[in-house]
Design an enzyme around this catalytic site. Structure first.
Site, PDB file in Angstrom:
ATOM      1  N   LYS A 111      35.702  26.151 -14.774  1.00 57.47           N
ATOM      2  CA  LYS A 111      35.000  26.034 -13.493  1.00 57.47           C
ATOM      3  C   LYS A 111      34.170  27.301 -13.344  1.00 57.47           C
ATOM      4  O   LYS A 111      34.676  28.419 -13.545  1.00 57.47           O
ATOM      5  CB  LYS A 111      35.992  25.915 -12.333  1.00 57.47           C
ATOM      6  CG  LYS A 111      37.091  24.893 -12.578  1.00 57.47           C
ATOM      7  CD  LYS A 111      36.609  23.460 -12.551  1.00 57.47           C
ATOM      8  CE  LYS A 111      37.693  22.517 -13.055  1.00 57.47           C
ATOM      9  NZ  LYS A 111      37.325  21.122 -13.142  1.00 57.47           N
TER      10      LYS A 111
ATOM     11  N   SER B  91      36.963  11.503 -12.388  1.00 52.41           N
ATOM     12  CA  SER B  91      37.063  12.567 -13.399  1.00 52.41           C
ATOM     13  C   SER B  91      37.275  12.012 -14.791  1.00 52.41           C
ATOM     14  O   SER B  91      37.013  12.691 -15.780  1.00 52.41           O
ATOM     15  CB  SER B  91      38.251  13.480 -13.103  1.00 52.41           C
ATOM     16  OG  SER B  91      38.038  14.214 -11.966  1.00 52.41           O
TER      17      SER B  91
ATOM     18  N   PRO C  80      45.074  12.616 -10.049  1.00 54.81           N
ATOM     19  CA  PRO C  80      45.899  11.394 -10.058  1.00 54.81           C
ATOM     20  C   PRO C  80      45.989  10.708 -11.432  1.00 54.81           C
ATOM     21  O   PRO C  80      46.733   9.740 -11.572  1.00 54.81           O
ATOM     22  CB  PRO C  80      45.176  10.487  -9.069  1.00 54.81           C
ATOM     23  CG  PRO C  80      43.746  10.925  -9.142  1.00 54.81           C
ATOM     24  CD  PRO C  80      43.764  12.401  -9.416  1.00 54.81           C
TER      25      PRO C  80
HETATM   26  C1  SAM Z   1      40.330  18.224 -10.566  1.00 56.44           C
HETATM   27  S1  SAM Z   1      41.973  17.734 -10.285  1.00 56.44           S
HETATM   28  C2  SAM Z   1      42.372  16.921 -11.776  1.00 56.44           C
HETATM   29  C3  SAM Z   1      41.838  15.552 -11.892  1.00 56.44           C
HETATM   30  C4  SAM Z   1      42.386  14.825 -13.105  1.00 56.44           C
HETATM   31  N1  SAM Z   1      41.929  15.435 -14.338  1.00 56.44           N
HETATM   32  C5  SAM Z   1      41.985  13.381 -13.111  1.00 56.44           C
HETATM   33  O1  SAM Z   1      41.228  12.989 -14.010  1.00 56.44           O
HETATM   34  O2  SAM Z   1      42.427  12.618 -12.251  1.00 56.44           O
HETATM   35  C6  SAM Z   1      42.830  19.216 -10.444  1.00 56.44           C
HETATM   36  C7  SAM Z   1      44.338  19.042 -10.374  1.00 56.44           C
HETATM   37  O3  SAM Z   1      44.932  20.289 -10.752  1.00 56.44           O
HETATM   38  C8  SAM Z   1      46.133  20.420 -10.049  1.00 56.44           C
HETATM   39  N2  SAM Z   1      46.540  21.845 -10.125  1.00 56.44           N
HETATM   40  C9  SAM Z   1      45.979  22.923  -9.545  1.00 56.44           C
HETATM   41  N3  SAM Z   1      46.650  24.039  -9.886  1.00 56.44           N
HETATM   42  C10 SAM Z   1      47.643  23.630 -10.729  1.00 56.44           C
HETATM   43  C11 SAM Z   1      48.655  24.313 -11.424  1.00 56.44           C
HETATM   44  N4  SAM Z   1      48.783  25.641 -11.346  1.00 56.44           N
HETATM   45  N5  SAM Z   1      49.485  23.605 -12.201  1.00 56.44           N
HETATM   46  C12 SAM Z   1      49.369  22.247 -12.304  1.00 56.44           C
HETATM   47  N6  SAM Z   1      48.418  21.562 -11.649  1.00 56.44           N
HETATM   48  C13 SAM Z   1      47.565  22.238 -10.876  1.00 56.44           C
HETATM   49  C14 SAM Z   1      45.825  19.896  -8.658  1.00 56.44           C
HETATM   50  O4  SAM Z   1      47.012  19.480  -8.007  1.00 56.44           O
HETATM   51  C15 SAM Z   1      44.884  18.731  -8.982  1.00 56.44           C
HETATM   52  O5  SAM Z   1      45.593  17.520  -9.007  1.00 56.44           O
END
Ligand code: SAM
Length: 363
Positions: free
Chosen positions: A314, A197, A231
């Protein structure tokens, strides 16, 4: 710039991510209608491009459209060209002659790019295009259609190949085309980054910010909040620019990234989190409904918790263009009501999948 062309260019070829032709078509139809241009769109699923046909005889052809529209104003278009002839029967034994005939009488161009759709079949044309470029360049120079030295102050000639026999021949007016072949920036995955990502944020900055913006707005010592950070691919990009990050996510962050000393990890809900002090950047990659993410971004901007923002929307399965348009309308309305000087650029980047990236900059 008015080009002296032997024939009006009647097609705008718009390259998009395969599977997003409908959205690209809906967007260009809306934009051309708002400019009063008569025409229709041709879009087949999974072909990786869309054609807008100009049908009016009022001079509003594809070159005129290109002069009026900025590529950055089109979310679903990566690259485009104002096209004249469509060559549909190039003989394998001599492709040069019909191409040279097609550009007869054209004004001089400063570069030649051979491109193809970003599809599995399209990618097979990479070597073919590379091989054809050298003799074609030579022949175009001999014909004086292509300048001897590369010249970015002149339009760029594009050949968009659908296969070895068929191509659109067209141009990009000066400063109007994408800076990368096929509209795809080639970014190297940084081996220490914790997730792929990371390339989404890298591409957003690289392609949606000007060089000056990048230097002025991404400075060491700045502060950022990364919502949905784990992560840590986006946090890694910020840290690599020596920006301090509050990373908000219930999931675990990459250990090496945490050892940089520039990251504070909070296990909290990104939708309710509020910063104790304003930050320079809010970035958010949470997968949720576009309307919910937009609400949250508006709250951050209008509360002045952040100056700038980068976030992903999204996309739903259907009406994706509509979902983006609605979110952007709301964002613009909120920024205007708050009296901000701001810029918003939204793109479906090469590294985006079922999503688009939005950058909001406060001047
Ligand atoms: C697509 S991943 C992010 C990847 C990140 N941008 C990277 O570059 O590694 C989406 C993340 O959003 C987190 N997430 C989902 N809902 C959330 C919330 N309400 N508050 C905080 N984090 C959330 C998930 O745990 C997940 O780790």
């Amino acid at each position: 710039m008015k080009l002296n062309l032997p024939e009006p260019f009647t097609h705008l070829v718009l390259y998009c991510r395969a599977g997003f032709e409908k959205d690209c078509a809906a967007e260009i139809s809306t934009v051309t209608a708002s400019l009063g241009v008569a025409g229709y769109v041709q879009a087949k699923p999974q072909q990786g491009f869309v054609i807008f046909h100009c049908v009016g005889d009022d001079g509003k052809d594809a070159c005129w459209l290109q002069s009026k529209i900025s590529l950055n104003a089109l979310v679903f278009t990566r690259q485009w060209l104002a096209a004249g002839p469509f060559l549909d029967d190039l003989p394998p034994t001599d492709r040069l002659t019909p191409i040279l005939d097609a550009v007869d009488g054209w004004p001089q161009v400063g570069e030649l790019w051979l491109e193809y759709p970003d599809t599995n079949e399209g990618k097979q044309l990479h070597r073919f295009c590379k091989k054809l470029t050298v003799p074609l360049r030579k022949a175009l120079k001999a014909k004086k259609v292509l300048s001897v030295q590369e010249n970015p102050a002149l339009p760029r000639l594009h050949l968009f190949f659908l296969n070895g026999q068929q191509c659109y021949v067209g141009i990009n007016l000066v400063g109007k085309g994408a800076r990368w072949l096929n509209g795809i920036p080639r970014l190297k995955f940084p081996s220490q980054a914790p997730s792929r990502s990371t390339l989404k944020l890298a591409e957003a900055w690289h392609s949606l910010l000007s060089k000056e913006d990048e230097e002025r707005l991404l400075q060491p010592g700045m502060k950022a909040v990364d919502l949905g950070a784990a992560p840590g691919g986006w946090t890694w990009q910020l840290v690599s620019r020596h920006i301090r990050v509050t990373a908000v996510d219930n999931g675990p962050m990459d250990t090496a990234l945490m050892e940089s000393g520039l990251v504070e990890h909070l296990r909290a809900d990104g939708f309710t989190f509020e910063p104790s002090k304003p930050v320079d950047w809010l970035v958010c990659d949470i997968v949720d409904k576009p309307a919910r993410v937009t609400d949250m971004i508006i709250r951050w901007l209008t509360s002045e918790w952040t100056r700038h923002a980068v976030f992903n929307l999204k996309l739903p399965m259907k009406q994706r263009y509509q979902a983006v348009a609605t979110a952007l309308d709301r964002l613009h309305a909120a920024c205007q009501e708050a009296g901000f000087n701001y810029r918003i650029v939204t793109k479906q980047l090469y590294h985006d999948r079922e999503e688009v990236t939005v950058v909001v900059l406060r001047d």
